[in-house]
Design an enzyme around this catalytic site. Sequence first.
Site, PDB file in Angstrom:
ATOM      1  N   HIS A 155      -5.527 -13.917   2.174  1.00  0.00           N
ATOM      2  CA  HIS A 155      -6.544 -13.593   1.154  1.00  0.00           C
ATOM      3  C   HIS A 155      -7.935 -13.812   1.735  1.00  0.00           C
ATOM      4  CE1 HIS A 155      -3.725 -13.094  -2.172  1.00  0.00           C
ATOM      5  NE2 HIS A 155      -3.116 -14.188  -1.770  1.00  0.00           N
TER       6      HIS A 155
ATOM      7  N   LYS B  43      -8.241  -0.165   5.814  1.00  0.00           N
ATOM      8  CA  LYS B  43      -9.041   0.238   4.660  1.00  0.00           C
ATOM      9  C   LYS B  43      -9.125  -0.924   3.687  1.00  0.00           C
ATOM     10  CE  LYS B  43     -10.414   3.628   3.103  1.00  0.00           C
ATOM     11  NZ  LYS B  43      -9.696   4.780   2.533  1.00  0.00           N
ATOM     12  N   HIS B  44     -10.325  -1.334   3.361  1.00  0.00           N
ATOM     13  CA  HIS B  44     -10.558  -2.385   2.374  1.00  0.00           C
ATOM     14  C   HIS B  44      -9.744  -3.641   2.671  1.00  0.00           C
ATOM     15  CE1 HIS B  44     -13.273  -0.026  -0.050  1.00  0.00           C
ATOM     16  NE2 HIS B  44     -12.426   0.994   0.029  1.00  0.00           N
TER      17      HIS B  44
ATOM     18  N   ASN C  90       0.129 -10.013  -2.644  1.00  0.00           N
ATOM     19  CA  ASN C  90       1.481  -9.917  -2.114  1.00  0.00           C
ATOM     20  C   ASN C  90       1.611  -8.651  -1.276  1.00  0.00           C
ATOM     21  OD1 ASN C  90       2.578 -12.248  -3.378  1.00  0.00           O
ATOM     22  ND2 ASN C  90       2.991 -11.094  -5.254  1.00  0.00           N
TER      23      ASN C  90
END
Length: 403
Positions: free
Chosen positions: A403, A75-76, A242
């Site tokens: 990221h 999810k996302h 994180n």
Amino acid sequence: MKELELKYGCNPNQKPSRIFMAEEGTDNAATAKELPIEVLSGRPGYINFLDALNGWQLVKELKEATGLPAATSFKHVSPAGAAVGLPLSDTLKRIYFVNDVEGLDDSPLACAYARARGADRMSSYGDFIALSDTCDRTTALLIKREVSDGVIAPDFTPEALEILRAKRKGTYNVIKIDPTYKPAPLERKQVFGITFEQGRNEIRLDDPTLFENIPTQNKTFTAEARRDLMVALITLKYTQSNSVCYVKDGQAIGIGAGQQSRIHCTRLAGQKADIWWLRQHPKVMALPFVEGIRRADRDNTIDIYISDDHDDVLADGQWEQFFTRKPEVLTREEKREWIAQNTQVSLGSDAFFPFGDNIERAHKSGVQFIAQAGGSVRDDHVIMTCDKYNIAMAFTGVRLFHH
């Protein structure tokens, strides 16, 4: 297929949108290569593909590291759950609501997805699924009953594909990926018109040397703990940082993603691990739901019942919507006693723990094995806190920011 036009980007106002693979060293779509994917059903969007491609990398790596079929629920652009295909106990079948699925015990892949989806059902609502192996009929039947955006796998049996193509009136997203595809060693992305370039993170997390530096008094890692720590670290490799991941019996039971503070990651993931364990409490398993309650409403009701806001579903005039009779409250004392029975939990972190407070919180959720990068100026305090609880901890020397 060299280019796939998408409906829009992250948001409806972000047009045009597409995916393509430019030749190495260029950003020119005119020299695009063949995409390693094939859309078999639906029309996946920008975020769908971000989830699918991150999820595929995760399950592919889990399969290579453990030799077991793997699944993840994304999810996302972070996993809500990830697991390998170990058999399910009767209790897990019940709390994952798969005890009525025919052939489950004969499909390790279906077991993997049941675990990945079931660990955090609230977060997995509307997920994008990645499977390491050919999707079979049993796995497709599991997917069919859940609210999900799509699935990516190296292949689908004809029966599984028929089941999935019928989901959501034929609009369910089904993506087939070439399992032999290997991306270029350099990866790029643009931010604010500026191109970033870096070497792909090809670190192997099944390397036994990751567990050679053990600074704690307890230096014993069981075979199951090593497996679970590999699951944790590989999951973290594809989780927005994180991040911290609690794992037990081959599945993530709590993932804390994208927090600015590591202690908040540890608390968030620990809370999810506690909820996973509390769902196995006899009182929760015996909740008398009304017939025909929707799966999402049932999941939400369980989550509230376990929380300190239990009166939201137990107050007079409220409980009648969910239950055939008013359940007893699961008291704080009962929750504490039950959580204390959870043991043999493994914990991975995508970077070092800066303070021992992370260990204190992890201990409350049954953590007995830890793998983290090490290198904090307060490593001595972290080690001392582990020794206080006889926790075995390895310094991997590997950071896994994503990221």
